[in-house]
Structure formats: structure tokens, C-alpha cells
Design a protein around this motif. Structure first.
Motif, short mmCIF file in Angstrom:
data_model
loop_
_atom_site.label_atom_id
_atom_site.label_comp_id
_atom_site.label_asym_id
_atom_site.label_seq_id
_atom_site.Cartn_x
_atom_site.Cartn_y
_atom_site.Cartn_z
N UNK A 1 -7.04 0.19 6.78
CA UNK A 1 -6.16 -1.21 6.38
C UNK A 1 -4.86 -0.73 5.40
N UNK A 2 -3.80 -1.15 5.76
CA UNK A 2 -2.70 -0.94 4.74
C UNK A 2 -2.70 -2.07 3.85
N UNK A 3 -2.60 -1.59 2.70
CA UNK A 3 -2.37 -2.82 1.56
C UNK A 3 -1.29 -2.50 0.68
N UNK A 4 -0.48 -3.71 0.27
CA UNK A 4 0.29 -3.50 -0.82
C UNK A 4 0.03 -4.44 -1.88
N UNK A 5 -0.04 -3.57 -3.18
CA UNK A 5 -0.24 -4.42 -4.11
C UNK A 5 0.83 -4.44 -5.50
N UNK A 7 3.89 -4.77 -5.62
CA UNK A 7 5.22 -4.17 -5.27
C UNK A 7 6.35 -5.04 -5.75
N UNK A 8 7.26 -4.23 -6.73
CA UNK A 8 8.41 -4.68 -7.57
C UNK A 8 9.66 -3.73 -7.09
N UNK A 54 9.70 0.04 -7.76
CA UNK A 54 9.49 0.26 -9.17
C UNK A 54 8.40 0.21 -9.70
N UNK A 55 7.29 -0.51 -9.06
CA UNK A 55 5.86 -0.69 -9.56
C UNK A 55 5.11 -0.88 -8.25
N UNK A 56 4.01 -0.85 -8.48
CA UNK A 56 2.85 -1.26 -7.37
C UNK A 56 2.37 -0.12 -6.71
N UNK A 57 1.51 -0.36 -5.73
CA UNK A 57 0.99 0.69 -4.96
C UNK A 57 0.88 0.22 -3.25
N UNK A 62 -7.84 2.61 1.13
CA UNK A 62 -8.17 2.34 -0.21
C UNK A 62 -7.51 3.79 -0.58
N UNK A 63 -6.70 4.72 -0.19
CA UNK A 63 -6.16 5.67 -0.64
C UNK A 63 -4.42 5.77 -0.71
N UNK A 64 -4.00 6.11 -1.59
CA UNK A 64 -2.38 6.30 -1.75
C UNK A 64 -1.83 6.89 -0.39
N UNK A 65 -0.79 5.98 0.11
CA UNK A 65 -0.36 6.56 1.21
C UNK A 65 0.39 7.89 1.09
#
Length: 294
Positions: A1-5, A7-8, A54-57, A62-65
Motif C-alpha cells: 500500500x502506498x501511504x502519504x502522511x 506531506x507539506x 518539505x515535510x512528511x513521508x 510501511x517502508x520509505x519509498x
């Protein structure tokens, strides 16, 4: 699953994305909607690593892309990016080979995909000679030819006639059914509503609503009902707790103050005669969109 959390993104002193968070789930079509300048394309480019946040993941399972993960992504930009002087089949084969496929395998993949997209008779034509709609189909083929695990498509239905929309939609539905997570933006809300499993609505760089299509319809529903009966429905005007929106002969559209009021109207309708239809009315995506961006 692709997750954006969270993001700014800002340009100068102007924040164009503010705490953007949502999921793109495997096997589901996620419609990403918003007005011009709402932040859709910026969000997609950050997910793809084409633009720094600028911020976010941004995570995948569950692992950084990573750069390696992004090679498994398929991307179709809103701007067409194919080589105009190359033949259609040659172009898609070339892109498949960049992903490591042999010439024979790349050719088979490209030919099959282009035929599925309705370009089987245009394989030997230069890209620049195609209509804008057919160029759009070729661009979609370019995003799909390497069998990506995640698809990110910016306005894939732009410039397509209704028949072409159905063809492209069918191909995307097949990919989703095979487990691919598909995120696509579109201004065509009727198409999004028909196709998507999940919805993300963005305005002014912030997420205004996100979730499954059915959950959002339920969340934004009022107690509105439609009645179709054999007799005159004018009596609905006299029911306590009912606000009539429209009534005509055997048809009535109305809001009720409680669920019990709805049941009382139904009982009265049955007593009046045959009831062909009595059902709650859920809002359209266009109605939900207008509500949440205000």
C-alpha cells in the motif's frame, strides 16, 4: 500500500500542500479530485520522487519509498511526453526495454497493451500523426507496459471520447483486479464516481475528504427519500416531519427529520396503493465535492 502522511510543500512563502495524508490501496482505484491549482499534480510528483517535499513521508508497504521502488511505479503526466517522430509500437517497446525486458518480450507486451487500448491499427504510425485522444491512449500504454505495482495517472481521461473512456477504464479496472494500486486525477467527476473505489478530495492544498466512495456517500447523506407509487403522491405534503423537494403525480422526493418519519411515510404509501420504489437518495460526487470545498 502506498501511504502519504503529513506531506507539506511551499514555494517561497506560499504553502501549496498542507499536511496531505491518504492511502492508495492495492487492488483499488483511487480517484483524486480537486479544482485547478488544488495541489493534485504537486502531490503526485512528490509521491513519484520528482519533486522534493518539505515535510512528511511517502511509504510503500510501511517502508520509505526508494528509487528502486519507484521503478515499479507507472506514471502518466498530464503533459504528453512521447517522442513525436517515433512509431507508436516502437515507442512503447523502447520504454519496456528501458525496464529490462528483452526485445521479444517488450514487443509482445507493447503490442498486446496497445491492442487492448484500441490502437492495434495504429502501431506503425508516428505518434505525432495520432489524434489527441489516441496520443492519450499511447501515453497510458507507456505507463503500463512494464507491469507496475502502483499506477499514478494525471488526467488519464482528458481528451477521450465516451467510447475511449470505457476502453481505458476497462484496462485500469483489469490492473486493479490484478492487485495494482491505482491513483488517478480527473476533472470528470461522473467518470471518477463510476470507476473509483476510494476518493480523495483536495482544495487549497489540504485534504477535505478521503475514504471509500460508499463511506463518503453515507457520511454526507441527508435523510432524503424517493417515492414512486401508483397513486397521486401529493399527500406527502401533509406528513409531519417531511420537507418536500419535488412531487409530481406518483413521484415524490423529500427530506425527513427522523428515520421513523421515513417509515411512517412508507406505511402511508403502502396504505395508499402499490409502491414501485421507496429508497434513500445518496449524494453524487459532485454534490459531496461542492459541500466539502466550501
Amino acid at each position: 500500500m502506498l501511504q502519504l502522511r503529513g506531506i507539506t510543500k511551499s514555494y517561497g512563502g506560499h504553502r501549496v500542500l498542507d499536511d496531505v495524508s491518504f492511502d492508495v490501496r492495492p487492488g483499488r482505484l483511487t480517484g483524486f479530485v480537486g479544482g485547478n491549482g488544488a495541489g493534485k499534480t504537486t502531490t503526485m510528483r512528490i509521491a513519484l520522487g520528482l519533486l522534493a517535499k518539505d515535510a512528511g513521508t511517502v511509504t510503500l508497504d510501511d517502508a520509505e519509498v526508494t528509487a528502486s521502488d519507484r521503478r515499479r511505479f507507472g506514471y502518466m503526466p498530464e503533459e504528453r511526453g512521447l517522442y513525436p517522430k517515433m512509431k507508436v509500437l516502437e515507442q512503447i517497446v523502447y520504454l519496456a526495454r528501458l525496464h529490462g525486458f528483452s526485445k521479444a518480450d517488450a514487443t509482445d507486451r507493447a503490442r498486446t497493451l496497445l491492442e487492448q487500448l484500441g490502437l492495434g491499427e495504429r502501431l506503425g504510425d508516428n505518434v505525432e500523426t495520432l489524434s489527441l485522444g489516441n496520443q492519450q491512449r499511447a501515453q497510458i500504454a507507456a505507463a503500463l507496459v512494464h507491469d507496475p505495482g502502483v499506477l499514478i495517472l494525471d488526467e488519464p481521461f482528458s481528451g477521450l471520447d465516451p467510447l475511449a473512456v470505457d476502453v481505458v477504464a476497462g484496462v485500469l479496472q483489469q490492473r486493479a483486479a490484478a492487485g495494482v494500486g491505482v491513483l488517478f486525477s480527473s476533472h470528470q467527476l461522473d467518470v471518477v464516481e463510476r470507476l473509483c473505489d476510494d476518493l480523495v478530495i483536495i482544495a487549497g492544498g489540504t485534504i477535505r475528504a478521503a475514504g471509500s466512495r460508499d463511506a463518503l456517500r453515507t457520511e454526507h447523506s441527508t435523510r432524503r427519500y424517493e417515492l414512486v407509487s401508483a397513486g397521486d403522491a401529493g399527500w406527502v405534503h401533509d406528513q409531519p416531519g417531511v420537507e418536500v423537494i419535488d412531487v409530481d403525480a406518483g413521484y415524490a422526493l423529500f427530506d425527513v427529520d427522523t428515520d421513523e418519519t421515513a417509515q411512517q411515510v412508507l406505511r402511508q404509501a403502502v396504505a395508499q396503493g402499490d409502491v414501485a420504489r421507496f429508497a434513500p437518495q445518496h449524494p453524487t460526487l459532485a454534490q459531496i465535492f461542492k459541500e466539502v470545498i466550501q
